[in-house]
Motif scaffolding. Sequence first.
Motif, short mmCIF file in Angstrom:
data_model
loop_
_atom_site.label_atom_id
_atom_site.label_comp_id
_atom_site.label_asym_id
_atom_site.label_seq_id
_atom_site.Cartn_x
_atom_site.Cartn_y
_atom_site.Cartn_z
N ALA A 39 142.65 20.22 54.59
CA ALA A 39 142.17 21.08 55.67
C ALA A 39 142.20 20.33 56.99
N SER A 42 132.53 18.38 52.28
CA SER A 42 133.38 18.35 53.48
C SER A 42 134.53 17.37 53.30
N ALA A 66 139.00 25.15 56.58
CA ALA A 66 138.02 25.25 55.50
C ALA A 66 136.62 25.39 56.07
N LEU A 87 136.63 24.13 44.23
CA LEU A 87 137.58 23.21 44.86
C LEU A 87 138.87 23.11 44.04
N SER A 128 134.15 26.55 50.44
CA SER A 128 133.33 26.12 49.32
C SER A 128 131.89 26.17 49.82
N VAL A 150 132.21 25.14 54.82
CA VAL A 150 131.21 24.76 53.82
C VAL A 150 129.99 25.64 54.03
N LYS A 175 135.86 16.33 50.51
CA LYS A 175 136.80 16.82 49.50
C LYS A 175 137.74 17.87 50.10
N LEU A 176 137.21 18.73 50.95
CA LEU A 176 138.05 19.74 51.59
C LEU A 176 139.03 19.10 52.57
N VAL A 218 137.12 21.51 59.18
CA VAL A 218 136.07 21.84 58.21
C VAL A 218 134.86 22.34 59.00
N PHE A 228 141.16 26.01 44.67
CA PHE A 228 141.86 26.02 45.96
C PHE A 228 143.02 25.03 46.03
N LYS A 229 143.09 24.10 45.09
CA LYS A 229 144.16 23.09 45.16
C LYS A 229 145.56 23.69 45.18
#
Length: 301
Positions: free
Chosen positions: A171, A163, A140, A121, A102, A142, A165-166, A174, A124-125
């Motif tokens: 993940a 970060s 992941a 985001l 992302s 950023v 959220k990933l 990150v 990608f779920k």
Amino acid sequence: MSYPTSVRLFEVGARDGLQNEKEVIPTEIKIELIERLVEAGVKAIETGSFVSPKWVPQMADTADVMAKVTRYDDVIFSVLTPNMKGYEGAVSSKADEIEIFSGASEIFSQKNINCSIDESLERFKPVVEAAKKDGLPVRASVSCAFGSPFGEEITPAMVADVSKKLFDMGAYEVSIADTIGVGTPIRTKLVLDAVANVIPLDVIGVHFHDTYGQALANLHAALEVGITRLDSSVAGLGGCPYAPGATGNVATEDIVYMLDGMGIESGIDLNKLVKTAWFISDFLGRPPVSSVAKALKNKLD
């Protein structure tokens, strides 16, 4: 000052490094590059991406590369998977892990993948859920974490938010990326401190471009913070087609030379790595941008 005793280098040269080359790189050359990197001691390699050949024609042979490259029990081959179709390609190619991405820049996200950060985001779920079900690790990154190529202000808090959220999505790592190479050491510490406030320090990686010659200084700052996951690209290959002004990634051999001098273990043979840098550079018909590769060219065994 306390530094890590060892680090893990994630080599992006075979994908991020080659994807923008105008000349199509033969599959055999990509495979030899990967094999040489493994021989030099690299244990984690981005080998390709399952994206539409219309957008990234250089990666159209990722399935062939994955089918023909020698597999090793202790080497991770990663592939970029932007959607479920890409994920299916990763599974069929028996990738060791997948990568999602992302960004901290809304404009970059729109130009790169034609959607907002939040929409990226959401896309990608299902990919991450499928990977969890299949037991496939997810890495992941950023993008534009230190600045936007389109003039937006990117704050440390914005980077930390994406970060987290990933990480919460699943993940295990990150990677915080300076896509256009505008970061400086103090900025690096501010961003990494903000991210480390919301996710564990040991899952944070860094990915620097050397546009303004700051990459090694920024890496040194990251090491001071305690980061042990470092992205790099042999011969300094790479750039980003959707980020104007983005030049090559920091060269793996430059990092290894610095780490060797600091007594930090990377597990990589610098001599073999420099030979690999010249192998791919000779094929491309230009010298590597790496200072270390140039300095050691005539000193190779």
